[in-house]
Design a protein around this motif. Structure first.
Motif, PDB file in Angstrom:
ATOM      1  N   GLY A  41      18.363  -1.522  -8.788  1.00 49.96           N
ATOM      2  CA  GLY A  41      18.030  -1.507 -10.206  1.00 49.96           C
ATOM      3  C   GLY A  41      16.703  -2.182 -10.439  1.00 49.96           C
ATOM      4  O   GLY A  41      15.888  -2.311  -9.519  1.00 49.96           O
ATOM      5  N   PRO A  42      16.461  -2.675 -11.653  1.00 47.82           N
ATOM      6  CA  PRO A  42      15.178  -3.307 -11.975  1.00 47.82           C
ATOM      7  C   PRO A  42      14.824  -4.485 -11.071  1.00 47.82           C
ATOM      8  O   PRO A  42      13.646  -4.700 -10.765  1.00 47.82           O
ATOM      9  N   ALA A  43      15.830  -5.228 -10.622  1.00 49.27           N
ATOM     10  CA  ALA A  43      15.559  -6.414  -9.800  1.00 49.27           C
ATOM     11  C   ALA A  43      15.023  -6.053  -8.420  1.00 49.27           C
ATOM     12  O   ALA A  43      14.401  -6.887  -7.762  1.00 49.27           O
ATOM     13  N   THR A  44      15.281  -4.837  -7.969  1.00 47.82           N
ATOM     14  CA  THR A  44      14.834  -4.421  -6.634  1.00 47.82           C
ATOM     15  C   THR A  44      13.829  -3.277  -6.707  1.00 47.82           C
ATOM     16  O   THR A  44      13.613  -2.574  -5.719  1.00 47.82           O
ATOM     17  N   THR A  45      13.210  -3.102  -7.862  1.00 43.76           N
ATOM     18  CA  THR A  45      12.244  -2.013  -8.041  1.00 43.76           C
ATOM     19  C   THR A  45      10.892  -2.577  -8.463  1.00 43.76           C
ATOM     20  O   THR A  45      10.817  -3.426  -9.353  1.00 43.76           O
ATOM     21  N   GLN A  46       9.852  -2.112  -7.807  1.00 39.73           N
ATOM     22  CA  GLN A  46       8.491  -2.499  -8.157  1.00 39.73           C
ATOM     23  C   GLN A  46       7.633  -1.251  -8.296  1.00 39.73           C
ATOM     24  O   GLN A  46       7.976  -0.184  -7.793  1.00 39.73           O
ATOM     25  N   GLN A  47       6.508  -1.394  -8.983  1.00 39.12           N
ATOM     26  CA  GLN A  47       5.531  -0.322  -9.091  1.00 39.12           C
ATOM     27  C   GLN A  47       4.209  -0.775  -8.496  1.00 39.12           C
ATOM     28  O   GLN A  47       3.825  -1.944  -8.621  1.00 39.12           O
ATOM     29  N   LEU A  48       3.549   0.139  -7.829  1.00 38.91           N
ATOM     30  CA  LEU A  48       2.216  -0.116  -7.298  1.00 38.91           C
ATOM     31  C   LEU A  48       1.291   0.962  -7.836  1.00 38.91           C
ATOM     32  O   LEU A  48       1.476   2.146  -7.558  1.00 38.91           O
ATOM     33  N   GLN A  49       0.307   0.544  -8.599  1.00 37.34           N
ATOM     34  CA  GLN A  49      -0.651   1.484  -9.174  1.00 37.34           C
ATOM     35  C   GLN A  49      -1.772   1.737  -8.177  1.00 37.34           C
ATOM     36  O   GLN A  49      -2.442   0.801  -7.721  1.00 37.34           O
ATOM     37  N   VAL A  50      -1.973   2.989  -7.805  1.00 39.40           N
ATOM     38  CA  VAL A  50      -3.124   3.387  -7.005  1.00 39.40           C
ATOM     39  C   VAL A  50      -4.022   4.232  -7.900  1.00 39.40           C
ATOM     40  O   VAL A  50      -3.712   4.476  -9.060  1.00 39.40           O
ATOM     41  N   LYS A  51      -5.123   4.708  -7.366  1.00 37.19           N
ATOM     42  CA  LYS A  51      -6.135   5.290  -8.245  1.00 37.19           C
ATOM     43  C   LYS A  51      -5.660   6.516  -9.015  1.00 37.19           C
ATOM     44  O   LYS A  51      -6.125   6.769 -10.124  1.00 37.19           O
ATOM     45  N   ASP A  52      -4.743   7.292  -8.459  1.00 42.31           N
ATOM     46  CA  ASP A  52      -4.330   8.517  -9.144  1.00 42.31           C
ATOM     47  C   ASP A  52      -2.826   8.706  -9.174  1.00 42.31           C
ATOM     48  O   ASP A  52      -2.338   9.818  -9.373  1.00 42.31           O
ATOM     49  N   ALA A  53      -2.062   7.621  -8.965  1.00 44.86           N
ATOM     50  CA  ALA A  53      -0.600   7.730  -8.994  1.00 44.86           C
ATOM     51  C   ALA A  53       0.004   6.353  -9.203  1.00 44.86           C
ATOM     52  O   ALA A  53      -0.640   5.322  -8.973  1.00 44.86           O
ATOM     53  N   ARG A 100       4.883   9.828  -2.973  1.00 42.23           N
ATOM     54  CA  ARG A 100       4.587  10.580  -4.193  1.00 42.23           C
ATOM     55  C   ARG A 100       5.602  11.721  -4.365  1.00 42.23           C
ATOM     56  O   ARG A 100       5.854  12.480  -3.423  1.00 42.23           O
ATOM     57  N   GLY A 101       6.161  11.798  -5.537  1.00 42.03           N
ATOM     58  CA  GLY A 101       7.161  12.814  -5.811  1.00 42.03           C
ATOM     59  C   GLY A 101       8.572  12.398  -5.451  1.00 42.03           C
ATOM     60  O   GLY A 101       9.529  13.081  -5.805  1.00 42.03           O
ATOM     61  N   TYR A 102       8.730  11.274  -4.760  1.00 41.69           N
ATOM     62  CA  TYR A 102      10.026  10.760  -4.339  1.00 41.69           C
ATOM     63  C   TYR A 102      10.398   9.555  -5.200  1.00 41.69           C
ATOM     64  O   TYR A 102       9.560   8.702  -5.501  1.00 41.69           O
ATOM     65  N   GLY A 103      11.678   9.452  -5.538  1.00 37.40           N
ATOM     66  CA  GLY A 103      12.207   8.226  -6.130  1.00 37.40           C
ATOM     67  C   GLY A 103      11.524   7.730  -7.379  1.00 37.40           C
ATOM     68  O   GLY A 103      11.522   6.527  -7.644  1.00 37.40           O
ATOM     69  N   GLY A 104      10.897   8.614  -8.121  1.00 36.44           N
ATOM     70  CA  GLY A 104      10.221   8.201  -9.343  1.00 36.44           C
ATOM     71  C   GLY A 104       8.735   7.980  -9.202  1.00 36.44           C
ATOM     72  O   GLY A 104       8.044   7.755 -10.214  1.00 36.44           O
ATOM     73  N   SER A 105       8.192   8.029  -7.981  1.00 38.22           N
ATOM     74  CA  SER A 105       6.741   7.935  -7.808  1.00 38.22           C
ATOM     75  C   SER A 105       6.079   9.184  -8.374  1.00 38.22           C
ATOM     76  O   SER A 105       6.596  10.296  -8.221  1.00 38.22           O
ATOM     77  N   SER A 106       4.944   9.019  -9.005  1.00 37.03           N
ATOM     78  CA  SER A 106       4.246  10.168  -9.568  1.00 37.03           C
ATOM     79  C   SER A 106       3.432  10.880  -8.495  1.00 37.03           C
ATOM     80  O   SER A 106       3.263  10.387  -7.382  1.00 37.03           O
ATOM     81  N   GLY A 107       2.908  12.051  -8.843  1.00 39.38           N
ATOM     82  CA  GLY A 107       2.064  12.802  -7.926  1.00 39.38           C
ATOM     83  C   GLY A 107       2.842  13.676  -6.971  1.00 39.38           C
ATOM     84  O   GLY A 107       4.068  13.785  -7.043  1.00 39.38           O
ATOM     85  N   SER A 108       2.105  14.305  -6.062  1.00 36.32           N
ATOM     86  CA  SER A 108       2.683  15.203  -5.063  1.00 36.32           C
ATOM     87  C   SER A 108       2.289  14.725  -3.672  1.00 36.32           C
ATOM     88  O   SER A 108       1.160  14.268  -3.459  1.00 36.32           O
TER      89      SER A 108
END
Length: 254
Positions: A41-53, A100-108
């Motif tokens: 859940g939220p406690a084990t989820t992080q986001q990493l912003q890269v230039k296009d995803a 990208r495209g997996y598990g909620g990550s954006s992009g392809s």
């Protein structure tokens, strides 16, 4: 009669070219099979912003210097590894990348994108962890080898690794010019000689996806004394992680 033969050959040629075009256009749908994130859940989820995803990580935080980063297979939900990894490696921070495209990550997904994202993740982790072990399974073994050839990883662990995706595709589609058609080649053999970190290759004894010869060819590309190859008997490509020695082999490296 000659005209009929010419027409027949022309039809066959057009059909062949159409199949080549279809392979080229749809090749990534034959390589990548995005999976949703099913664990945590939220406690084990992080986001990493890269230039296009924006990439999603399933993670277990730790303030110590040691970390594990994991790149999964082409149809793997990497989040499912967090419980067993957390138990096996209590002193490590754990970062499981959803491509990208997996598990909620954006992009392809593509080879270039995965390589770029993997380096960005390693650099991000390296800001807070001085000792990063990189693990790659199946498709992810190619990503992991790339990272280890470009960055000072502490250790490299490759599970069911291949010499190159291009070789595997050529074996599966022997009647097509795969070297011309394939964009994402994942040629691990090119990068293995540049790896200086201690490396462990783990093969499944009855792998029906990655031939033993492919893994052995990759193993031979590492500098002498850098890598070791272990085969887990009685396991297939998808069951290798169920072998009782699977995680203990990781622990032996750490």
């Amino acid at each position: 009669m000659a005209r009929a033969v010419t027409i027949f050959v022309a039809v066959l040629l057009l059909a062949y070219l159409a199949l080549c075009a279809a392979l080229y256009v749809y090749q990534r749908s034959l390589i990548y099979f995005p999976q949703p994130k099913s664990w945590g859940g939220p406690a084990t989820t992080q986001q990493l912003q890269v230039k296009d995803a924006e990439l999603v990580l399933t993670a277990r935080q730790s303030t110590g210097p040691k970390a594990i980063v994991y790149f999964g297979g082409n149809a793997e939900d990497v989040s499912a590894n967090l419980p067993s990894f957390s138990e096996a490696f209590p002193g490590h921070a754990i970062y499981l990348l959803h491509y990208r495209g997996y598990g909620g990550s954006s992009g392809s997904p593509s080879e270039a994108a995965l390589q770029s994202d993997a380096l960005a993740l390693f650099d991000h982790i390296g800001k807070t962890h001085a000792e990063v072990t990189v693990v790659g399974r199946s498709l992810g073994s190619g990503v992991a080898v790339w990272v280890a050839s470009q960055r000072p990883v502490a250790r490299l662990i490759l599970v069911t690794p291949y010499n190159s995706i291009q070789e595997l595709a050529a074996q599966r589609f022997p009647w097509f010019p795969i070297s011309w058609l394939l964009v994402d080649k994942f040629e691990s053999w090119k990068y293995a000689p540049q790896v200086t970190a201690p490396t462990l290759l783990i093969a499944a004894g009855q792998d029906e996806v990655i031939p033993a010869a492919s893994t052995e060819k990759l193993y031979a590309q590492f500098k002498k004394g850098t890598a070791a190859l272990k085969v887990l008997p009685g396991t297939s490509h998808n069951t290798v992680s169920q072998h009782p020695q699977y995680l203990p082999l990781f622990q032996s490296m750490l």
